[in-house]
Scaffold this active site. Structure first.
Site, short mmCIF file in Angstrom:
data_model
loop_
_atom_site.label_atom_id
_atom_site.label_comp_id
_atom_site.label_asym_id
_atom_site.label_seq_id
_atom_site.Cartn_x
_atom_site.Cartn_y
_atom_site.Cartn_z
N GLY A 113 48.62 0.24 27.98
CA GLY A 113 47.85 0.48 26.81
C GLY A 113 46.44 1.03 27.53
O GLY A 113 46.32 0.99 28.69
N CYS A 114 45.55 1.43 26.69
CA CYS A 114 44.28 2.05 26.91
C CYS A 114 43.41 1.04 27.57
O CYS A 114 42.80 1.18 28.67
CB CYS A 114 43.65 2.69 25.93
SG CYS A 114 43.49 1.72 24.31
N TYR A 115 43.25 -0.10 26.83
CA TYR A 115 42.25 -1.19 27.38
C TYR A 115 42.98 -2.00 28.81
O TYR A 115 42.36 -2.05 29.69
CB TYR A 115 42.30 -2.56 26.30
CG TYR A 115 41.15 -2.22 25.18
CD1 TYR A 115 40.02 -1.93 25.46
CD2 TYR A 115 41.78 -2.40 23.80
CE1 TYR A 115 38.99 -1.79 24.53
CE2 TYR A 115 40.67 -2.36 22.98
CZ TYR A 115 39.42 -2.01 23.22
OH TYR A 115 38.67 -2.10 22.10
#
Lengths: 345, 345, 345, 345
Positions: free
Chosen positions: D150-152
């Site tokens: 995921g990005c976060y």
């Protein structure tokens, strides 16, 4: 004085702006705010900026009750639906300010060509007054139904009406290059309104076929005392609020005193601020307020006049002008409840 | 092939964009980047986006050394200063691409009237080629000094040159309503460039007297084979990058195939994307790329043609076109090192 | 009642906000607005949003005349300069609200350590009352000089003071991650404030050494009845207005009724809106208004409380709170002239 | 080398970013891009930034054909749907990079608790490698299916993994205050994503229950060699791209050389840029690139370490890291086709 007011279709952005203005208006009690899709919800749950300021909930549109308890009803509905609601309410005796396009046209054929629909109540249309406050003030005073002008159209008409009436400009080469913020599209779940698609973007849209063109033309033809056509070219700015129109037209006489024409026309109109020649307005001078600022400059090499007109599409372009019209209809100070200062920041 | 390149005045935004493009260009070695005010500082300390990508520091402008070690020098200096630097470098034998206005005018009187200065080296001016790549490609191939066009001017000329040359539009009623992002003002400590003053704002500026007007007119007069004048009206958009110009002009013949004119003119020009009639470009289609997108629509009621032209002011409007010109001068593929795709997001 | 008010250093953004509020305040006459750099200019030439609304010009700071004709003077000057002006005015008998940091600290050593300067008038400092309206209301009523709190500090103190006083949270692990709009930096010609550098950007700054840290700590130590330290970490948002602070702290007891603590503390405080548990405020709920919105949520897995506090840095964080303090000092309704609704759009 | 690549679910923003990167990648041929809702449309009609650059149309997902003609397939589908597609393709023998959450968890219970669904193909899950390129490089080389993080989570793990592994920080008081641009929400017709609702706004959301929390915890527990919990608090920035996480943790030893820990851990990792102590990264340093920038500062008064980690959510947070993983899987230079420089402007 106390004016009981209600809003039909109050959960959109013009509805929010009407609520904001009316709950601070010293002479108004806001009675009902209706919404089909948000019925039963608290206004402050949809718009938490109203937390502790507005205890109303969106209700269904019970026209009997609303007409009975309201001195004025604002319609913030889509065209078509608006005329239908107006008809019901009108017959129950309340006064109406309609923010849709349904009663903006004297010529119903133009309306029907523009909006691709037949008008639901032509008989009511002839009773309606076009609510450009500064131009139709006398008629608005006596109106029972006012057709609040479009946002772009207000910016264009306020700038051009005095010039055409005074024969200062040619009527056959008018170009209105207009730029609007995105609240002009309303409160919508639409990918085209998303921030990902619009921040740092800019575009023209609806060139040659935007609906406001015919509204502008009908009004300016009156000023011109003869039919005219204009080029109206809208663009979408990456801002929330505000319209700025850059208007190009041809001067009959380069030495004409344009400022004097405006000053004369708008001497009673405190919301129209005409700047000195060569001084140009900016969006931030007007956003959040009910003012229009107009600046102009002569392009002497080309014998052209360039007028820059700007306003807040949700205030003078919609809800602010609606309240201004209400003030006129009820005989109170035109700027009552509308004297908030533009944001600048 | 290896081209040794240097940049004079490299610490501004066109300098940054040149550095970004040149360090990724497969045929270029970036030798010197000079800056008076940031001399001695690492480029990546001023622009940390270049951390780990650029080890150069800004140096002083030692023209002997730079000319000796560089095949091409880009000048990103203010007008006046640029011509002075060009003169020194030219005499030392290097090729030059000047991003200032100093060599953009064939008519030196126009330059001097526009920039309110006498030209520091008129003798060099006649050697310079105007660097609108798609129009002067053949001359650029042989040029030793190229005057890179202005950002607004590129947007306007690319859209209008083919139409005037083909006699599709009248030359006497052209209006160029142009909107630019704020990097067009450069890297400046100026309250007028601050975010507080510009976010959610929009304004027109320099109406009737922007310097790019005369540059546009000189070029379009060539296309027109007779002098012409245009109205050029710039506006400041609340975006960082990009110019979109909405251009209004009168058609001689409504049935003229405008797309065919453009396609014919730009058949060798991969950076000019002409859309189908009635399809309009947007800023996000071009920002971050070297492309110009052109769309057009006929306003048949008024016999007008509306052309929308957009580009990235720092790329095709400045540094990208400069590198495109370098490619042409060195006989390599015109799009070499310039094939990055527009941002969209 | 009529209160004659003047503003020293009125040409910055807190000055503009004070002018906007005071010219609409029903009990205030704005007498003098001074500015060294813009002396002689019309306010509406610097801020054209005030065209037709404010006829004042910026004047020089003639303290005799100002003190004689003003019941209250607002100081919107840099620290150091502010205390010097306060001293002069205080001795002439006017009341003062100082928006600088000069009188915010009871402990002068902390002031001098934080601002790296010796205090120009320590004798006056002890007379000053810290102007967090909701906490020091009683003292403000009698104050002749009020030290208006910082913007970040207001957001932090309003959220944490009640919790510490009620012993609901530990005092030794408080983290205040705060995000502010760029008007917090004031009206500045500074490349770091430019739109090119800030739009679509975000950054932390002054981590571990922002000046507001010590101001927060002095106040919260009072609530805590013992010295405490906090981590305060400011960030710069790409917006014009608004502060949102996300505050992390450790709960003594997970079942503590946090809402009840806030409701009890703020029962007389209409500008503090405490949302139901698990409901979070957003900037747009408060920008343009004098409200603080506070939301909170318990992270039960970690025994933490997260409080989100937001306000408009120019209103409740500066000029709005200053006027609220004026209202308190003059014994009028605390919200008088401050009842504008947040923008939302 | 030539790698034939296809993308399933290519019409969203991660799809666009994959297309942009892959059509410029020197070793890749993009074969199929599928979309159910935009099937049959040209990619460049949906994303006109690809006009003249991409002739593909969105097709339906014919897995037989795609598997046969593709060396690698990128899945850009919602969770659940992604695992189903992966299963089909895996059995046909192609390699897979899945950008959904479906294969990110070793512990399937955690996946099912977090995503409230049962896993469609647990047997495949054990074959999948977690695609944080810098941590699992060796396993990715041999993987047939890679679960792109995921990005976060990428922003958090890259910052914290080395510190936990090196026992530099306590594992029991980690707070990750993260701020993301709105493209993180994908391409959606949703009022909550509209520009009217988000420009000049800022908010926290999903506090205590964001799905990325468990993904971060599973990975960091490995670094910690014992289970740990973190507070992860996401916020929505009014920007299009980019994540900046401000991470608060407690130091075991204030004198620990944090820079050395990072430098040692990332010595082979050119996309991780660790700045000198006390120097902080900003979004604009990384947006548009595949870089992560990490800065850190010690809050010695509180014995805390603050780490600021930032990246572009669509590049290193999604499509860029996916291509980086593809490069690793095919044994080519890890940065191949990914060397574009961050935007800064």
């Amino acid at each position: 004085m106390n004016i009981n007011a209600s809003i039909i279709g109050a959960n959109g952005y013009t509805g929010l702006e009407l609520i904001n203005i009316l709950i601070c208006h010293p002479d108004v009690t806001l009675k009902y705010v209706t919404s089909r899709s948000d019925q039963g919800k608290k206004v402050s749950d949809i718009y938490p900026s109203l937390f502790s300021r507005c205890d109303l909930s969106f209700s269904q549109a019970d026209y009997d009750k609303i007409a009975q308890e309201s001195d004025i009803v604002f319609l913030a509905l889509p065209h078509g639906a608006s005329a239908a609601a107006a008809k019901e309410l009108y017959n129950k005796g309340t006064r109406i300010i309609d923010l849709s396009a349904d009663f903006r046209y004297q010529n119903l054929n133009t309306y029907e060509d523009t909006y691709k629909t037949s008008h639901p109540c032509p008989e009511l249309n002839s009773a309606a007054v076009y609510g450009l406050s500064e131009i139709y003030r006398e008629q608005i005073k006596k109106a029972r139904i006012v057709a609040n002008p479009g946002c772009y159209t207000t910016a264009a008409i306020v700038a051009l009406y005095p010039l055409l009436e005074a024969r200062a400009i040619r009527a056959d080469n008018i170009i209105i290059d207009a730029k609007s913020g995105i609240t002009g599209a309303g409160r919508k779940s639409d990918i085209n309104c998303s921030m990902s698609e619009n921040l740092e973007n800019f575009k023209a849209y609806s060139l040659t076929n935007h609906r406001h063109t015919s509204e502008i033309e009908e009004q300016l033809s009156k000023a011109n005392k003869a039919p005219l056509k204009v080029n109206f070219s809208p663009h979408l700015l990456p801002v929330k609020r505000g319209i700025l129109a850059t208007i190009y037209c041809d001067l009959f006489d380069q030495d004409k005193d344009i400022k004097a024409i405006y000053d004369n026309f708008y001497q009673e109109s405190k919301f129209i601020s005409v700047l000195e020649e060569n001084r140009l307005p900016e969006l931030k001078n007007v956003t959040g307020s009910n003012y229009v600022q107009i600046g102009f400059i002569k392009d002497k090499r080309l014998n052209k006049l360039i007028v820059v007109s700007c306003l807040d599409n949700l205030v003078k372009g919609a809800s602010g002008q609606a309240v201004q019209n209400m003030n006129i209809m009820f005989g109170i100070e035109e700027s009552r409840g509308l004297d908030f200062i533009a944001r600048y920041l």
